[in-house]
Write a protein that holds these residues in place. Structure first.
Motif, short mmCIF file in Angstrom:
data_model
loop_
_atom_site.label_atom_id
_atom_site.label_comp_id
_atom_site.label_asym_id
_atom_site.label_seq_id
_atom_site.Cartn_x
_atom_site.Cartn_y
_atom_site.Cartn_z
N GLY A 29 0.81 -1.21 0.00
CA GLY A 29 0.00 0.00 0.00
C GLY A 29 0.84 1.25 0.00
O GLY A 29 2.04 1.23 0.19
N PHE A 30 0.18 2.39 -0.18
CA PHE A 30 0.86 3.67 -0.23
C PHE A 30 0.16 4.67 0.67
O PHE A 30 0.00 5.83 0.34
CB PHE A 30 0.89 4.20 -1.67
CG PHE A 30 1.57 3.28 -2.62
CD1 PHE A 30 2.95 3.24 -2.70
CD2 PHE A 30 0.84 2.39 -3.40
CE1 PHE A 30 3.60 2.37 -3.57
CE2 PHE A 30 1.48 1.52 -4.27
CZ PHE A 30 2.85 1.52 -4.34
N ASP A 36 6.02 4.06 2.28
CA ASP A 36 6.78 4.22 1.06
C ASP A 36 8.26 4.00 1.28
O ASP A 36 8.97 3.57 0.38
CB ASP A 36 6.57 5.64 0.49
CG ASP A 36 5.13 5.88 0.08
OD1 ASP A 36 4.48 4.89 -0.29
OD2 ASP A 36 4.68 7.04 0.15
N GLN A 60 -6.02 -0.73 -12.67
CA GLN A 60 -6.02 -0.45 -11.24
C GLN A 60 -7.25 -1.03 -10.58
O GLN A 60 -8.36 -0.93 -11.10
CB GLN A 60 -5.95 1.05 -10.97
CG GLN A 60 -5.86 1.41 -9.49
CD GLN A 60 -5.62 2.89 -9.24
OE1 GLN A 60 -5.61 3.68 -10.19
NE2 GLN A 60 -5.42 3.27 -8.00
N ASP A 63 -6.01 -0.01 -4.44
CA ASP A 63 -4.63 0.44 -4.37
C ASP A 63 -3.68 -0.45 -5.16
O ASP A 63 -2.48 -0.17 -5.24
CB ASP A 63 -4.14 0.46 -2.91
CG ASP A 63 -4.78 1.59 -2.12
OD1 ASP A 63 -5.15 2.60 -2.75
OD2 ASP A 63 -4.90 1.46 -0.89
N HIS A 135 7.82 1.64 -6.34
CA HIS A 135 6.43 1.20 -6.39
C HIS A 135 5.59 2.17 -7.21
O HIS A 135 5.78 3.38 -7.13
CB HIS A 135 5.84 1.13 -4.97
CG HIS A 135 6.51 0.14 -4.08
ND1 HIS A 135 6.31 -1.21 -4.18
CD2 HIS A 135 7.39 0.31 -3.06
CE1 HIS A 135 7.03 -1.83 -3.27
NE2 HIS A 135 7.69 -0.93 -2.58
N ARG A 137 2.13 4.13 -7.95
CA ARG A 137 1.00 4.63 -7.18
C ARG A 137 0.15 5.53 -8.08
O ARG A 137 0.57 5.92 -9.17
CB ARG A 137 1.47 5.40 -5.95
CG ARG A 137 2.21 6.69 -6.27
CD ARG A 137 2.59 7.44 -5.02
NE ARG A 137 1.42 7.85 -4.26
CZ ARG A 137 1.48 8.45 -3.07
NH1 ARG A 137 2.65 8.67 -2.50
NH2 ARG A 137 0.39 8.82 -2.43
N SER A 138 -1.06 5.84 -7.60
CA SER A 138 -1.96 6.70 -8.34
C SER A 138 -2.64 7.66 -7.38
O SER A 138 -3.11 7.24 -6.31
CB SER A 138 -3.02 5.88 -9.08
OG SER A 138 -3.91 6.71 -9.81
N PHE A 139 -2.66 8.95 -7.74
CA PHE A 139 -3.32 9.96 -6.91
C PHE A 139 -4.09 10.90 -7.82
O PHE A 139 -3.52 11.51 -8.73
CB PHE A 139 -2.29 10.74 -6.09
CG PHE A 139 -2.90 11.78 -5.19
CD1 PHE A 139 -3.66 11.41 -4.09
CD2 PHE A 139 -2.73 13.13 -5.46
CE1 PHE A 139 -4.23 12.37 -3.26
CE2 PHE A 139 -3.29 14.09 -4.65
CZ PHE A 139 -4.04 13.72 -3.54
N ARG A 143 -0.62 8.82 -12.46
CA ARG A 143 0.32 7.78 -12.09
C ARG A 143 1.69 8.38 -11.74
O ARG A 143 2.14 9.34 -12.37
CB ARG A 143 0.50 6.77 -13.23
CG ARG A 143 -0.79 6.04 -13.60
CD ARG A 143 -1.21 5.05 -12.52
NE ARG A 143 -2.54 4.52 -12.73
CZ ARG A 143 -2.83 3.48 -13.48
NH1 ARG A 143 -1.86 2.85 -14.12
NH2 ARG A 143 -4.07 3.07 -13.60
#
Length: 266
Positions: A29-30, A36, A60, A63, A135, A137-139, A143
């Motif tokens: 997870g992030f 992280d 996706q 997470d 890793h 991640r997406s926010f 990406r």
């Protein structure tokens, strides 16, 4: 290969392609900076060789991410730094590998980073080709990567080796390429030469080779490494220092526990 055009997106159409060494291991997870930067957790996942195009097109689910149905945990890519923004807590790189728009990659600055880590950061400037491990991640639909390792490429054979690895693993997933084909593909590159790019000392390289050539599925154990080291008049403490260095650089990762290791290029 990086001079004019680089990788074409058309080479990996259809779900964005996929390049996977190992399908074992759980997700990561992030939810926080602590997650992280937790290296022991980072090393426990499998490693993918990828391009930026694959990351921005990965599917996706919450997470987690998948490429061609395979879970994405740790990833490694090579690209050119196009911008660097440094703050007191982290460095934000934009890295371009010619397969998609530059990707944002964040590297947290740890309070216990020594002078070696500082020297390495100073080498990672605009225009430099680097290998990144970390890793995905997406926010807010964007990406990016959280990096736990970033280092300049000092031997351009590393780029060729990486791209061959990407192509092979893509075929292994989508076409079911078997072990003999892998031997033929990887045989096109001089393995010993491909490892020299990492700038390892003779001791670091020897321990890396022990890890790389271990045939066990779970990788080589710390006990076995220590046994080999004693025959070379090396202490267990020296072995652990090398293991930590190789892990932080993304050259190896832990498998079933914190005392079993495999090489990311294995």
């Amino acid at each position: 290969m990086w001079g004019r055009g680089g990788f074409s997106e058309s080479n990996f159409e259809g779900g964005g392609g996929g390049f996977l060494h190992d399908t074992s291991g759980g997700g990561h997870g992030f939810g926080s900076q602590a997650q992280d930067t937790k290296r022991s957790g980072s090393r426990s996942q499998s490693m993918m060789s990828v391009t930026v195009h694959q990351l921005v097109n990965a599917d996706q689910d919450g997470d987690g991410f998948t490429i061609n149905g395979k879970e994405v945990h740790q990833v490694t890519l090579i690209g050119r730094i196009v911008s660097v923004e440094e703050s007191s807590t982290n460095i934000m790189y934009k890295i371009w590998d010619k397969t998609a728009e530059p990707l944002n990659i964040r590297k947290w600055i740890e309070v216990d980073d020594g002078s070696l880590e500082g020297d390495k950061r100073s080498e990672c400037r605009e225009g430099v080709m680097v290998r990144v491990t970390g890793h995905l991640r997406s926010f807010q639909g964007q990406r990016s990567m959280i990096a736990f390792g970033i280092a300049p490429v000092t031997d351009f054979n590393e780029i060729t080796y990486h791209l061959m690895d990407v192509v092979y693993t893509h075929l292994a997933i989508t076409k079911g390429v078997g072990g003999q084909s892998k031997s033929l593909a990887t045989g096109l590159v001089n393995t010993e030469a491909s490892h020299s790019h990492m700038g390892l000392s003779s001791t670091q390289n020897e321990i890396y080779e022990w890890i790389l050539h271990c045939p066990e599925e779970a990788g080589i154990s710390m006990e076995e490494l220590s046994s080999k080291a004693r025959a070379k008049s090396l202490t267990t403490h020296q072995v652990r220092q090398v293991i930590e260095f190789l892990s932080n650089e993304g050259h190896i990762y832990s498998t079933i526990d914190d005392d079993h290791f495999k090489a990311t290029d294995g």
